[in-house]
Design a protein around this motif. Structure first.
Motif, short mmCIF file in Angstrom:
data_model
loop_
_atom_site.label_atom_id
_atom_site.label_comp_id
_atom_site.label_asym_id
_atom_site.label_seq_id
_atom_site.Cartn_x
_atom_site.Cartn_y
_atom_site.Cartn_z
N LEU A 273 0.80 -1.22 0.00
CA LEU A 273 0.00 0.00 0.00
C LEU A 273 0.84 1.28 0.00
CD1 LEU A 273 -2.82 1.20 -0.02
CD2 LEU A 273 -2.88 1.01 2.48
N PRO A 274 1.98 1.33 0.74
CA PRO A 274 2.79 2.56 0.69
C PRO A 274 3.17 2.97 -0.73
CG PRO A 274 3.52 1.18 2.50
CD PRO A 274 2.52 0.37 1.72
N ASN A 275 3.53 2.01 -1.56
CA ASN A 275 3.88 2.33 -2.94
C ASN A 275 2.66 2.80 -3.73
OD1 ASN A 275 6.59 1.71 -2.63
ND2 ASN A 275 6.31 -0.43 -3.19
N TYR A 276 1.53 2.14 -3.48
CA TYR A 276 0.29 2.52 -4.17
C TYR A 276 -0.08 3.96 -3.86
CZ TYR A 276 -4.61 2.43 -5.65
OH TYR A 276 -5.81 2.72 -6.26
N LEU A 277 -0.03 4.33 -2.57
CA LEU A 277 -0.36 5.69 -2.17
C LEU A 277 0.69 6.68 -2.68
CD1 LEU A 277 -1.61 5.15 1.50
CD2 LEU A 277 -2.99 5.43 -0.57
N GLY A 278 1.95 6.23 -2.68
CA GLY A 278 3.01 7.09 -3.18
C GLY A 278 2.81 7.45 -4.64
N ASN A 279 2.32 6.50 -5.41
CA ASN A 279 2.06 6.76 -6.83
C ASN A 279 0.91 7.74 -7.04
OD1 ASN A 279 4.10 5.03 -7.64
ND2 ASN A 279 2.75 3.24 -7.76
N LYS A 280 0.04 7.83 -6.03
CA LYS A 280 -1.08 8.78 -6.10
C LYS A 280 -0.67 10.18 -5.65
CE LYS A 280 -3.94 5.63 -7.45
NZ LYS A 280 -4.43 5.63 -8.85
N LYS A 281 0.59 10.29 -5.17
CA LYS A 281 1.14 11.60 -4.75
C LYS A 281 0.26 12.28 -3.70
CE LYS A 281 3.72 12.46 -9.01
NZ LYS A 281 3.61 11.09 -9.52
N LEU A 282 -0.14 11.52 -2.68
CA LEU A 282 -0.93 12.09 -1.59
C LEU A 282 0.00 12.65 -0.53
CD1 LEU A 282 -3.61 9.27 -1.24
CD2 LEU A 282 -3.88 11.48 -2.35
#
Length: 301
Positions: A273-282
């Motif tokens: 999940l950290p990578n997934y959220l990182g890709n969303k630039k939150l």
């Protein structure tokens, strides 16, 4: 706590707190007439001073209001249309039946303003910091109101989108479970933290891909039985809805649900999940991750 329309004095009424909270070590609340207030300790904390001199100053307002400090505070109150204020707080009984001095918000701001801008021989850093922070907050709120902007609109829309998807995909056989339905706790926490849930994001798609790989790599079909394809629908406001009759998603044997839930937290949430959220630039990705952590059972002795 009412204000006399003629002289602006505070009157003792049958007032009591209907809300009592402590935030950032500052006790505060709301009285039954809707007045927001700070306690003596809370106001002192806000101003970065000890509560004893503040108690003396506010309790002796009749004489203090004619001294330099009191004159400044009185002038700040007068700017708000509050002339000849004869009391700076109201005595109320809190939920523990203990008497509390409730300082209304406008009194708090007048006193904070004094300690931030006018006090001498005193470290004003705390008062200045809080005064600036509250001014910025008020300006932000004013701009939102004047622009008719609802800062929670995107969150409300995301909740509605997620709710619509749940309603469309609630007919799962009792013998199986769907990834989309089982990630509800994580999804709701993320949405509440500002994560957008729309046709450009597919959290369940990300979870489904990684879980599918884990399922196959660990031969879980041999242990629990085969997974099967099941129809998955999208709301009409999703672009994907045009292909609804062709879309399917894997559903898994219900006996594997415990394994999935442990994997969802320990493997996906903590590692993927950290990578997934990182890709969303939150900007608040770290806070979102913290919100979904699960507690451990207490140690047995």
């Amino acid at each position: 706590m009412s204000i006399n329309s003629n002289d602006g004095s505070l009157h003792q009424m049958q007032l009591f707190p209907v809300v009592e909270v402590v935030s950032d070590d500052i006790p505060m609340g709301v009285l039954n007439d809707g007045t927001p207030y700070l306690t003596l300790y809370g106001l002192a904390k806000l101003c970065g001073i000890d509560d004893t001199p503040l108690r003396v100053f506010t309790s002796n307002w009749d004489t203090e209001k004619n001294k330099p400090r009191g004159q400044k505070v009185a002038a700040y109150l007068a700017e708000k249309g509050l002339h000849n204020v004869d009391r700076l707080y109201t005595r109320v009984l809190n939920s523990s039946n203990v008497e509390t001095h409730a300082y209304p918000d406008y009194v708090c701001m007048a006193i904070l303003r004094y300690y931030a801008l006018d006090a001498t021989n005193f470290d004003r850093s705390v008062a200045i910091g809080n005064f600036v922070r509250l001014a910025e907050y008020t300006l932000k709120r004013m701009i939102y109101e004047k622009s008719n902007y609802n800062p929670n609109a995107s969150i409300d829309t995301s909740f509605e989108n997620y709710r619509a998807r749940i309603k469309l995909n609630d007919q799962i056989p009792t013998t199986h479970f769907a990834v989309f339905r089982e990630i509800a706790d994580i999804a709701m926490n993320l949405i509440g933290g500002g994560f957008p849930m729309d046709d450009t994001t597919s959290l369940d798609g990300s979870v489904g891909i990684h879980w599918g790989k884990y399922w196959s790599a660990n031969g879980l079909s041999e242990r629990f039985g085969e997974r099967v394809q099941h129809q998955h629908l999208f709301p009409e406001n999703y672009r994907q809805s045009a292909a609804n009759k062709y879309i399917t998603a894997w559903i898994y044997p219900i006996d594997a649900l415990g394994v999935f839930r442990k994997w969802l937290h320990d493997n996906y949430a903590m590692e993927k999940l950290p990578n997934y959220l990182g890709n969303k630039k939150l900007s608040n990705a770290s806070e979102l991750l913290e919100s979904i952590k699960k507690p451990a059972l207490p140690n047995k002795h």
